[in-house]
Design a protein around this motif. Structure first.
Motif, PDB file in Angstrom:
ATOM      1  N   ASP A 282     -13.008  -0.006 -20.595  1.00  0.00           N
ATOM      2  CA  ASP A 282     -14.953  -0.521 -20.798  1.00  0.00           C
ATOM      3  C   ASP A 282     -15.070   0.136 -19.379  1.00  0.00           C
ATOM      4  O   ASP A 282     -15.266  -0.566 -18.376  1.00  0.00           O
ATOM      5  N   PRO A 283     -16.342   0.380 -19.802  1.00  0.00           N
ATOM      6  CA  PRO A 283     -16.823   1.359 -18.379  1.00  0.00           C
ATOM      7  C   PRO A 283     -17.930   0.600 -17.969  1.00  0.00           C
ATOM      8  O   PRO A 283     -18.454   1.246 -17.089  1.00  0.00           O
ATOM      9  N   LEU A 284     -18.075  -0.733 -18.483  1.00  0.00           N
ATOM     10  CA  LEU A 284     -19.383  -1.249 -17.727  1.00  0.00           C
ATOM     11  C   LEU A 284     -18.651  -2.148 -16.506  1.00  0.00           C
ATOM     12  O   LEU A 284     -19.141  -3.285 -15.419  1.00  0.00           O
ATOM     13  N   LEU A 285     -17.025  -2.818 -16.371  1.00  0.00           N
ATOM     14  CA  LEU A 285     -16.672  -3.711 -15.353  1.00  0.00           C
ATOM     15  C   LEU A 285     -16.218  -3.106 -14.552  1.00  0.00           C
ATOM     16  O   LEU A 285     -15.681  -1.543 -15.069  1.00  0.00           O
ATOM     17  N   GLU A 286     -15.834  -3.323 -13.071  1.00  0.00           N
ATOM     18  CA  GLU A 286     -16.147  -3.009 -12.294  1.00  0.00           C
ATOM     19  C   GLU A 286     -15.033  -2.546 -12.119  1.00  0.00           C
ATOM     20  O   GLU A 286     -13.487  -2.995 -12.520  1.00  0.00           O
ATOM     21  N   PRO A 287     -13.897  -1.124 -11.563  1.00  0.00           N
ATOM     22  CA  PRO A 287     -12.932  -0.982 -11.521  1.00  0.00           C
ATOM     23  C   PRO A 287     -12.014  -1.729 -10.990  1.00  0.00           C
ATOM     24  O   PRO A 287     -12.156  -1.872  -9.612  1.00  0.00           O
ATOM     25  N   GLU A 288     -10.582  -1.124 -10.999  1.00  0.00           N
ATOM     26  CA  GLU A 288      -9.328  -2.111 -10.204  1.00  0.00           C
ATOM     27  C   GLU A 288      -9.182  -1.124  -9.113  1.00  0.00           C
ATOM     28  O   GLU A 288      -8.925  -0.274  -9.526  1.00  0.00           O
ATOM     29  N   ARG A 289      -9.179  -1.609  -8.268  1.00  0.00           N
ATOM     30  CA  ARG A 289      -8.461  -0.874  -6.806  1.00  0.00           C
ATOM     31  C   ARG A 289      -7.131  -0.800  -6.403  1.00  0.00           C
ATOM     32  O   ARG A 289      -6.870  -2.241  -5.761  1.00  0.00           O
ATOM     33  N   LEU A 290      -6.905  -0.013  -6.409  1.00  0.00           N
ATOM     34  CA  LEU A 290      -5.085  -0.726  -6.236  1.00  0.00           C
ATOM     35  C   LEU A 290      -4.385   0.297  -5.586  1.00  0.00           C
ATOM     36  O   LEU A 290      -4.244   1.684  -5.829  1.00  0.00           O
ATOM     37  N   SER A 291      -3.646  -0.069  -4.796  1.00  0.00           N
ATOM     38  CA  SER A 291      -2.638   0.762  -3.468  1.00  0.00           C
ATOM     39  C   SER A 291      -1.827   1.704  -4.497  1.00  0.00           C
ATOM     40  O   SER A 291      -1.148   1.178  -4.743  1.00  0.00           O
ATOM     41  N   VAL A 292      -1.398   3.094  -3.852  1.00  0.00           N
ATOM     42  CA  VAL A 292      -0.124   3.482  -4.817  1.00  0.00           C
ATOM     43  C   VAL A 292       1.079   2.635  -3.994  1.00  0.00           C
ATOM     44  O   VAL A 292       1.705   2.459  -5.332  1.00  0.00           O
ATOM     45  N   ALA A 293       0.964   2.565  -2.765  1.00  0.00           N
ATOM     46  CA  ALA A 293       2.324   1.251  -2.349  1.00  0.00           C
ATOM     47  C   ALA A 293       2.376   0.149  -2.872  1.00  0.00           C
ATOM     48  O   ALA A 293       3.273  -0.580  -3.769  1.00  0.00           O
ATOM     49  N   ALA A 294       1.080  -0.305  -3.651  1.00  0.00           N
ATOM     50  CA  ALA A 294       1.031  -1.909  -4.010  1.00  0.00           C
ATOM     51  C   ALA A 294       1.443  -1.739  -5.819  1.00  0.00           C
ATOM     52  O   ALA A 294       2.296  -2.069  -6.354  1.00  0.00           O
ATOM     53  N   ALA A 295       1.032  -0.440  -6.537  1.00  0.00           N
ATOM     54  CA  ALA A 295       1.235   0.296  -7.656  1.00  0.00           C
ATOM     55  C   ALA A 295       2.983   0.770  -7.915  1.00  0.00           C
ATOM     56  O   ALA A 295       3.442   0.259  -9.340  1.00  0.00           O
ATOM     57  N   PHE A 296       3.407   0.462  -6.358  1.00  0.00           N
ATOM     58  CA  PHE A 296       5.047   0.980  -6.653  1.00  0.00           C
ATOM     59  C   PHE A 296       5.863  -0.182  -6.360  1.00  0.00           C
ATOM     60  O   PHE A 296       7.128  -0.331  -7.258  1.00  0.00           O
ATOM     61  N   ASP A 297       5.537  -0.863  -5.936  1.00  0.00           N
ATOM     62  CA  ASP A 297       6.056  -2.517  -6.275  1.00  0.00           C
ATOM     63  C   ASP A 297       5.915  -2.694  -7.386  1.00  0.00           C
ATOM     64  O   ASP A 297       6.626  -3.512  -8.090  1.00  0.00           O
ATOM     65  N   ARG A 298       4.537  -2.991  -8.220  1.00  0.00           N
ATOM     66  CA  ARG A 298       3.956  -3.603  -9.105  1.00  0.00           C
ATOM     67  C   ARG A 298       4.848  -3.207 -10.608  1.00  0.00           C
ATOM     68  O   ARG A 298       5.716  -3.573 -11.132  1.00  0.00           O
ATOM     69  N   TYR A 299       4.571  -2.161 -10.665  1.00  0.00           N
ATOM     70  CA  TYR A 299       5.299  -1.675 -12.082  1.00  0.00           C
ATOM     71  C   TYR A 299       6.862  -0.847 -11.932  1.00  0.00           C
ATOM     72  O   TYR A 299       7.129  -0.204 -12.861  1.00  0.00           O
ATOM     73  N   ALA A 300       7.512  -0.147 -10.418  1.00  0.00           N
ATOM     74  CA  ALA A 300       8.361   0.218 -10.447  1.00  0.00           C
ATOM     75  C   ALA A 300       9.734  -0.686 -10.082  1.00  0.00           C
ATOM     76  O   ALA A 300      10.549  -0.321  -9.403  1.00  0.00           O
ATOM     77  N   GLY A 301       9.044  -1.830  -8.851  1.00  0.00           N
ATOM     78  CA  GLY A 301       9.372  -2.440  -7.759  1.00  0.00           C
ATOM     79  C   GLY A 301      10.846  -1.629  -6.465  1.00  0.00           C
ATOM     80  O   GLY A 301      11.527  -1.987  -6.403  1.00  0.00           O
ATOM     81  N   VAL A 302       9.546  -0.521  -6.712  1.00  0.00           N
ATOM     82  CA  VAL A 302      10.346   0.528  -4.842  1.00  0.00           C
ATOM     83  C   VAL A 302       9.082   0.083  -3.936  1.00  0.00           C
ATOM     84  O   VAL A 302       8.130   0.285  -3.825  1.00  0.00           O
ATOM     85  N   ASP A 303       9.888   0.225  -3.400  1.00  0.00           N
ATOM     86  CA  ASP A 303       9.108  -0.462  -1.515  1.00  0.00           C
ATOM     87  C   ASP A 303       8.788   1.645  -1.408  1.00  0.00           C
ATOM     88  O   ASP A 303      10.001   1.579  -0.578  1.00  0.00           O
ATOM     89  N   LEU A 304       8.068   2.026  -1.900  1.00  0.00           N
ATOM     90  CA  LEU A 304       7.507   3.334  -1.270  1.00  0.00           C
ATOM     91  C   LEU A 304       7.347   3.292   0.141  1.00  0.00           C
ATOM     92  O   LEU A 304       7.781   4.427   0.662  1.00  0.00           O
ATOM     93  N   LEU A 305       6.863   2.718   1.075  1.00  0.00           N
ATOM     94  CA  LEU A 305       6.144   2.328   2.276  1.00  0.00           C
ATOM     95  C   LEU A 305       7.780   2.313   3.138  1.00  0.00           C
ATOM     96  O   LEU A 305       6.913   3.298   3.989  1.00  0.00           O
ATOM     97  N   SER A 306       8.445   1.941   2.955  1.00  0.00           N
ATOM     98  CA  SER A 306       9.545   1.655   3.672  1.00  0.00           C
ATOM     99  C   SER A 306      10.151   3.215   4.290  1.00  0.00           C
ATOM    100  O   SER A 306      11.520   3.637   4.964  1.00  0.00           O
ATOM    101  N   SER A 307       9.541   4.243   2.859  1.00  0.00           N
ATOM    102  CA  SER A 307      10.088   6.157   2.887  1.00  0.00           C
ATOM    103  C   SER A 307       9.261   6.773   3.521  1.00  0.00           C
ATOM    104  O   SER A 307       9.790   8.312   3.896  1.00  0.00           O
TER     105      SER A 307
END
Length: 354
Positions: free
Chosen positions: A162-187
């Motif tokens: 839906d182009p009228l909805l406000e985009p979700e703003r998601l950090s890369v680190a949060a995405a790694f945690d949410r979708y892969a269970g990976v702690d990116l910034l610890s590396s």
């Protein structure tokens, strides 16, 4: 020696062209609407040269090389640009403050439903303005493209946004945690350097494949492509924000965390549409990053591209700015419902066969 032949193209068959024509007319309407959008906001449309001394210095971008002849017949290497970015930033250094550019750009080794060797990039830059302003631009542009095409939703191969909805703003680190269970910034260390073995251990812990010769960037890309991108931009647009600095060669570090950079990518229907930066203006640091990128390119592909010394010199007088590159053809695809990029190109490049 194997001969190269050009495949017969279907695009010039009247019935095929008739099927494509609504997409192409939609393309023209969206381009006109976007030109009006930028003009109404005091942007100057610029037209940059395709031939450049450097096509760009990102490890995984591949250029088309050519050659100029001097007046006395000596060869001088040139490239078709992969982006108008360097030229646009030179114009910011020269004093322009808001510029937009529709540029034909060229990338080798790219062909598929979302990729074409020649395509149109829409880039725009705001001097003295934060890159969050580009996020607002993106939301408005998605809505405008859909409205112009007469579409209530953006679509791609059964997916909708839906182009009228406000985009979700998601950090890369949060995405790694949410979708892969990976702690990116610890590396990633405080100065932005990366720990390959630490990230490899994180991937192994969650059952992902790790090869012995994988570098940190290889592991990062694997998680991004396999675990994260398949979830982005469905239902509403996604802004994937704050990439690690090692994955943002032209972006400045974020003020609140030097491990990450002011870089975001825009997704809709699972398709990457745009890549944005809070622009790096430190020429010494930019040179260092380019050299790292070219060393990686040499390691993987056995080739490098020259640095644009003119661009690096211009950075000394470039103001703080934000800039973004949007795949215009992809935007047209999503707004018109096309399933392949060549459906929205007036004259696609013929394929070759060997």
């Amino acid at each position: 020696m194997t001969a190269t032949t050009i495949k017969a193209s279907p695009w010039w068959t009247r019935s095929v062209h008739a099927d494509r024509r609504p997409f192409l007319i939609g393309r023209n309407a969206i381009q006109a609407a976007l030109r009006g959008y930028f003009a109404s906001r005091d942007f100057v449309e610029v037209d940059t040269a395709t031939l450049q001394v450097s096509p760009g210095n990102e490890a995984h971008l591949h250029a088309f090389a050519t050659e100029a002849l001097t007046t006395d017949g000596r060869p001088a290497p040139l490239y078709l640009h992969t982006s108008p970015e360097f030229a646009c930033k030179k114009l910011l250094a020269a004093g322009e403050t808001r510029i937009a550019c529709f540029a034909h750009v060229y990338r080798n080794r790219e062909r598929g439903p979302l990729h074409h060797p020649e395509f149109t990039m829409l880039e725009w830059y705001r001097a003295g303005e934060p890159y969050e302003k580009l996020m607002a631009d993106c939301a408005e542009i998605l809505a405008l493209a859909a409205e112009t095409a007469g579409a209530r939703q953006l679509t791609y191969r059964g997916a909708t946004t839906d182009p009228l909805l406000e985009p979700e703003r998601l950090s890369v680190a949060a995405a790694f945690d949410r979708y892969a269970g990976v702690d990116l910034l610890s590396s990633v260390a405080a100065d932005g350097t990366t720990d390959r073995d630490h990230l490899a251990a994180e991937l192994s812990r969650v059952g992902m494949r790790v090869a012995e010769d994988d570098g940190w960037a290889d592991l990062f890309s694997r998680v991004l492509v396999e675990k994260i991108e398949p979830h982005l931009g469905f239902g509403r647009p996604t802004i994937l924000d704050e990439y690690p600095v090692s994955e943002a060669a032209l972006a400045r570090p974020a003020a609140h965390d030097r491990r990450v950079a002011e870089r975001f990518e825009l997704y809709a229907c699972g398709v990457e549409l745009a890549n944005a930066f809070g622009e790096l203006t430190n020429s010494v640091e930019q040179r260092r990053r380019f050299e790292i990128e070219m060393a990686e390119k040499a390691r993987i592909y056995g080739e490098i591209y020259p640095l644009d010394e003119d661009f690096l010199a211009a950075l000394a007088s470039m103001p703080q700015a934000s800039g973004i590159a949007l795949g215009f053809d992809r935007l047209v695809m999503l707004a018109t419902g096309a399933s392949r990029i060549d459906q929205v190109l007036w004259a696609p490049v013929a394929e070759t066969d060997r």
